[in-house]
Design a protein around this motif. Structure first.
Motif, PDB file in Angstrom:
ATOM      1  N   SER A 162      13.416   1.117   1.922  1.00  0.00           N
ATOM      2  CA  SER A 162      12.972   2.460   2.322  1.00  0.00           C
ATOM      3  C   SER A 162      13.018   2.551   3.841  1.00  0.00           C
ATOM      4  O   SER A 162      13.115   1.543   4.534  1.00  0.00           O
ATOM      5  CB  SER A 162      11.563   2.751   1.803  1.00  0.00           C
ATOM      6  N   GLY A 163      12.967   3.761   4.328  1.00  0.00           N
ATOM      7  CA  GLY A 163      13.031   3.958   5.774  1.00  0.00           C
ATOM      8  C   GLY A 163      13.906   5.140   6.113  1.00  0.00           C
ATOM      9  O   GLY A 163      14.348   5.859   5.218  1.00  0.00           O
ATOM     10  N   SER A 164      14.167   5.306   7.401  1.00  0.00           N
ATOM     11  CA  SER A 164      14.992   6.456   7.772  1.00  0.00           C
ATOM     12  C   SER A 164      16.464   6.063   7.710  1.00  0.00           C
ATOM     13  O   SER A 164      16.819   4.898   7.922  1.00  0.00           O
ATOM     14  CB  SER A 164      14.624   6.939   9.173  1.00  0.00           C
ATOM     15  N   ILE A 165      17.287   7.046   7.420  1.00  0.00           N
ATOM     16  CA  ILE A 165      18.718   6.784   7.265  1.00  0.00           C
ATOM     17  C   ILE A 165      19.442   7.206   8.533  1.00  0.00           C
ATOM     18  O   ILE A 165      19.298   8.348   8.987  1.00  0.00           O
ATOM     19  CB  ILE A 165      19.247   7.543   6.029  1.00  0.00           C
ATOM     20  N   SER A 166      20.215   6.290   9.093  1.00  0.00           N
ATOM     21  CA  SER A 166      20.905   6.645  10.332  1.00  0.00           C
ATOM     22  C   SER A 166      22.422   6.607  10.192  1.00  0.00           C
ATOM     23  O   SER A 166      23.131   7.201  10.984  1.00  0.00           O
ATOM     24  CB  SER A 166      20.462   5.703  11.452  1.00  0.00           C
ATOM     25  N   LEU A 171      20.237   4.839   0.890  1.00  0.00           N
ATOM     26  CA  LEU A 171      19.667   3.719   1.642  1.00  0.00           C
ATOM     27  C   LEU A 171      20.540   2.470   1.498  1.00  0.00           C
ATOM     28  O   LEU A 171      20.741   1.716   2.456  1.00  0.00           O
ATOM     29  CB  LEU A 171      18.241   3.439   1.148  1.00  0.00           C
ATOM     30  N   ASP A 173      23.455   2.841   3.679  1.00  0.00           N
ATOM     31  CA  ASP A 173      23.017   2.652   5.059  1.00  0.00           C
ATOM     32  C   ASP A 173      22.958   1.160   5.407  1.00  0.00           C
ATOM     33  O   ASP A 173      23.422   0.725   6.463  1.00  0.00           O
ATOM     34  CB  ASP A 173      21.630   3.287   5.216  1.00  0.00           C
ATOM     35  N   GLU A 200      11.142   9.851  -1.968  1.00  0.00           N
ATOM     36  CA  GLU A 200      12.130  10.221  -0.957  1.00  0.00           C
ATOM     37  C   GLU A 200      12.592   8.983  -0.192  1.00  0.00           C
ATOM     38  O   GLU A 200      12.177   7.864  -0.487  1.00  0.00           O
ATOM     39  CB  GLU A 200      11.519  11.266  -0.033  1.00  0.00           C
ATOM     40  N   GLU A 201      13.417   9.214   0.820  1.00  0.00           N
ATOM     41  CA  GLU A 201      13.981   8.075   1.546  1.00  0.00           C
ATOM     42  C   GLU A 201      12.902   7.185   2.157  1.00  0.00           C
ATOM     43  O   GLU A 201      13.026   5.975   2.200  1.00  0.00           O
ATOM     44  CB  GLU A 201      14.896   8.588   2.666  1.00  0.00           C
ATOM     45  N   THR A 202      11.858   7.821   2.614  1.00  0.00           N
ATOM     46  CA  THR A 202      10.801   7.052   3.263  1.00  0.00           C
ATOM     47  C   THR A 202       9.804   6.525   2.225  1.00  0.00           C
ATOM     48  O   THR A 202       8.730   6.049   2.592  1.00  0.00           O
ATOM     49  CB  THR A 202      10.063   7.923   4.286  1.00  0.00           C
TER      50      THR A 202
END
Lengths: 369, 414
Positions: free
Chosen positions: A54-58, A74, A77, A347-349
């Motif tokens: 999980s976390g933010s996608i860059s 994710l 990513d 969600e992503e986070t």
């Protein structure tokens, strides 16, 4: 007294870290549990279910749109960040459109020894079985072409190994269902998720050790919390289940692909390992990407009857079409069967703990607790 | 958000198309009144030819959605679907049709008499998940309909082998037996061969029409893509062949006369993904800057040939190929197709519709974008929209980006 699941956590963390090394031992990845792990293992690869965390996608925007499940975004990513350089390729069955599409996108962007999607029949009759056997033979040819042939003997051994692993996990589920498992849902999730990455013989030994410690750590008295089933696809972060149980629920069973769904049935029937493998895939417990809501109603109500669950918490990956499309009729039928439910999208986070706890509390209120 | 907007059409065939569409839906309702069996099915497979060969009436819920979009019924249908608990993140086809069947199917506001209730439902195992789920839900909505559960596992076009075809042949035969059982009528194989020959002729005409679009200036743009209606609903009939022949003749004449869609064609564009059915006028937007949408991915689904000498095998192959050709089942094949089309149609720039309602076609677009740039030097523009849900489309944002893209393309050509 609780059991110590830290060895599972540690072994998984070490295996994930090792996967970033392009000289890691041969491993093949998959997203969906309709991957024939036994076949991959018999070919001399370690089968690994790719996780997204999980976390933010860059980085993943360079490969996928934003409106697919956070899990696969994710994972993409992480791949772009070089975390899966040790993978020699991907192999899985066709289930949902997104995992198939992302698999093909990986093929374009991360060239490897093996990239193969196995077409899976939707029926179960003799024709479907024959089709699947040919599809598995074709998959074996792809593995052989990469220098990893599969013998009947090796496949038989791999079938035995994974059947044993699934059997051990099912023992844990049986204990949990009977209120005899001294593990929280989050701890059990850690144990199961370790099985997607840790070397299987090592994992079997770890499971054996865990089960032998159960007798010494039997819970004192009746477990507390309102018994619920969690349904959805992939849950990676154990803290999500801690939030659910801290809100007053007790997860007594699940309908997850990081849970019970890929464990059933533990083995397939047949005179040879190919028949066993095909039979197991055909008889898999119902995934919404491949079956009707009706089949899932039957499965979930049976789980509730066996476990004493009084409601269902749907923890879904956002944008997950197979699950979202089943929900209206599935929830209505479960409600008619006396199983109210609530839905929470991941969600992503991950999950906002406060919002998730509120949703669980709403379900508990519906149940009068 | 944008309102419903029709495209400006230049072909005389467009007027005839209106009649063909109306006649199809009237025929569907007439079939019900006359007691002919009505079967609901997904498009892009060989069931349509079997139905026409057995004088049964095929109905395509997926195709009804563009009709609803054109008549502005979609928002109401969405409201019903959302009220039932269907998420706004689901495909617009799914939300529209399930809203429609749970509402007043034959109300005053419903055009063309609406859809007749099904006697038969052909549920796919295969194709995309939303379509599978539509049919699962339709089975529950119409419990009296007889259900045939088709099984066509998804195989990338380049990976199709004989055993996949054999399995699809068995499926076509099983469907034929099911239809014989339901209708009490035997399938006449000679009649089926005739229908398959008509279907093949329609595909051939389709390819010819698409071929004329490579002419400079192009005689036919994506604004006229409504003609694909006959490929979805009428394949295997003389009506389709007659309509497409008329259309082909008109397009051929325009090409021979050098008559383009607009007077001064400056930029030739490619469109990837399904059109915005509620705003087909979008295709005309580029015309003010001399841009014409010359080719698109979606039309490739009917660029197939069928062998009338082996009608069952032909339908099996069609069923296996159509969906993977335009989706993420076969990204490599799709990418080759897009690159070839861009060469063949002399494309200057591509519009990639990032379609919230169709993930299977949207996945792979970023790879296609890179391939266009790296292999052909063709730039592309991504627009965020939805083929059914106008709430997921900002016309102002589209126009700003489209204007900038056109400016850039014009500068490159100068």
């Amino acid at each position: 007294m609780s059991l110590d699941t830290s060895p599972f956590r540690q072994a998984a963390a070490e295996a994930w870290a090792a996967l970033a090394d392009e000289n890691a031992p041969s491993a093949l990845g998959y997203f969906c549990t309709y991957a024939p792990v036994e076949l991959i293992h018999a070919a001399g690869y370690r089968p690994i279910r790719i996780m997204g965390g999980s976390g933010s996608i860059s980085r993943a925007d360079a490969l996928t749109p934003a409106f697919i499940c956070p899990y696969l975004r994710l994972a993409a990513d992480k791949a772009l960040a070089g975390e899966f350089k040790g993978l020699r390729g991907l192999m899985q069955g066709y289930t949902c459109d997104v995992s198939c599409g992302v698999m093909n996108i990986w093929e374009q962007n991360f060239p490897c020894e093996v990239h193969h999607t196995i077409p899976l029949p939707y029926g179960k009759g003799p024709g479907a079985r024959e089709f699947l056997l040919k599809a598995l033979a074709e998959a074996a040819e792809k593995l052989a072409a990469a220098g990893h042939p599969v013998t009947d003997e090796a496949l038989d051994k791999s079938m035995d190994l994974y059947t044993a692993l699934r059997g051990r996990v099912l023992e844990l589920y049986e204990l949990r269902q009977n209120g005899l498992l001294p593990l929280s849902a989050a701890e059990l999730l850690e144990v199961i998720n370790a099985g997607f990455i840790v070397e299987p013989v090592q994992y079997r030994s770890m499971l054996r050790g865990l089960l032998s410690s159960v007798q010494e750590a039997l819970p004192a008295g009746q477990p507390s919390g309102v018994p619920l089933i969690v349904s959805g696809s992939i849950i990676e972060d154990p803290a999500i289940l801690d939030t659910v149980e801290a809100a007053g629920a007790r997860i007594v069973s699940d309908d997850l692909c990081t849970g019970l769904r890929p464990m059933l049935p533990p083995d397939g029937r047949g005179d040879d390992p190919w028949q066993r493998l095909a039979d197991r895939l055909l008889e898999r417990s119902p995934c919404p990407a491949r079956t009707r809501a009706e089949n899932r109603v039957e499965f979930i109500t049976a789980l509730a009857n066996n476990s004493g669950a009084r409601g269902v918490l749907f923890l879904l990956q956002k944008f997950c079409t197979p699950h979202l499309a089943d929900l209206p009729d599935l929830r209505r039928c479960l409600s008619e069967a006396g199983l109210p439910s609530v839905v929470f999208e991941l969600e992503e986070t991950g999950a906002n703990a406060g919002q998730l706890a509120t949703r669980v509390e709403a379900l508990l209120e519906m149940l009068g607790d | 958000m944008s309102g419903s907007r029709k495209s400006t059409k230049r072909l005389k065939s467009a007027k005839e198309l209106n009649r063909v569409v109306a006649e199809f839906y009237l025929e569907c309702n007439r079939a019900k009144d006359e007691g002919r069996l009505v079967g609901w099915m997904p498009p892009m497979n060989g069931a349509i030819e079997l139905f026409y060969a057995m004088d049964l009436q095929p109905v395509f819920p997926e195709n009804w959605s563009p009709v609803c979009a054109a008549f502005g019924l979609t928002p109401g249908n969405f409201d019903i679907a959302h009220g039932l608990g269907y998420s706004r993140d689901l495909c617009g086809y799914l939300r529209n049709i399930l809203g429609y069947v749970h509402g007043d199917m034959h109300g005053e506001q419903v055009p063309l008499g609406g859809l007749p209730e099904p006697d038969i439902i052909l549920t796919p195992g295969g194709g995309c998940v939303p379509v599978m789920k539509i049919f699962h839900a339709l089975e529950r909505r119409f419990p009296d309909a007889a259900v045939f559960r088709a099984d066509l596992p998804q195989v990338a076009v380049e990976d199709i082998q004989q055993h996949h075809i054999d399995y699809a042949v068995d499926q076509i035969k099983a469907l034929a037996a099911f239809l014989e059982d339901q209708s009490g009528r035997k399938l006449d194989l000679d009649r089926l061969a005739q229908v398959v020959a008509l279907s093949d002729r329609a595909c051939q005409l389709w390819d010819e029409i698409m071929g004329y679009r490579s002419a400079v200036p192009t005689p036919f743009s994506a604004a006229e893509m409504g003609i694909m209606f006959v490929m979805v609903t009428r394949q295997g009939t003389q009506e389709a062949v007659d309509f497409l022949t008329m259309c082909r003749d008109e397009v051929a004449q325009r090409a021979a006369d050098g008559v383009g869609v607009i007077e001064n064609e400056k930029v030739r564009l490619f469109w990837d993904n399904i059109p915005l059915w509620y705003n087909m006028g979008l295709f005309n937007y580029f015309e003010k800057a001399g841009g014409v949408v010359v080719a698109e991915t979606y039309s490739a689904a009917w660029s197939l040939r069928l062998d009338p000498a082996k009608p069952i095998e032909a339908l099996a192959l069609k069923s296996l190929q159509s969906y993977p050709l335009v989706s993420c089942v076969s990204i490599k094949k799709r990418m080759d197709m897009v690159l070839n089309a861009c060469r063949e149609y002399h494309i200057d720039g591509a519009i990639l519709h990032r379609n919230k309602s169709c993930v299977p076609i949207t996945l792979g677009q970023m790879d296609i974008k890179r391939a266009l740039e790296q292999k052909l030097g063709v730039p592309s523009l991504i627009i965020d929209a939805d083929h059914m849900d106008a709430e997921n489309f900002s016309e102002a944002q589209f126009q700003t980006r489209a204007d900038a893209f056109m400016e850039m393309l014009l500068e490159r050509k100068a």
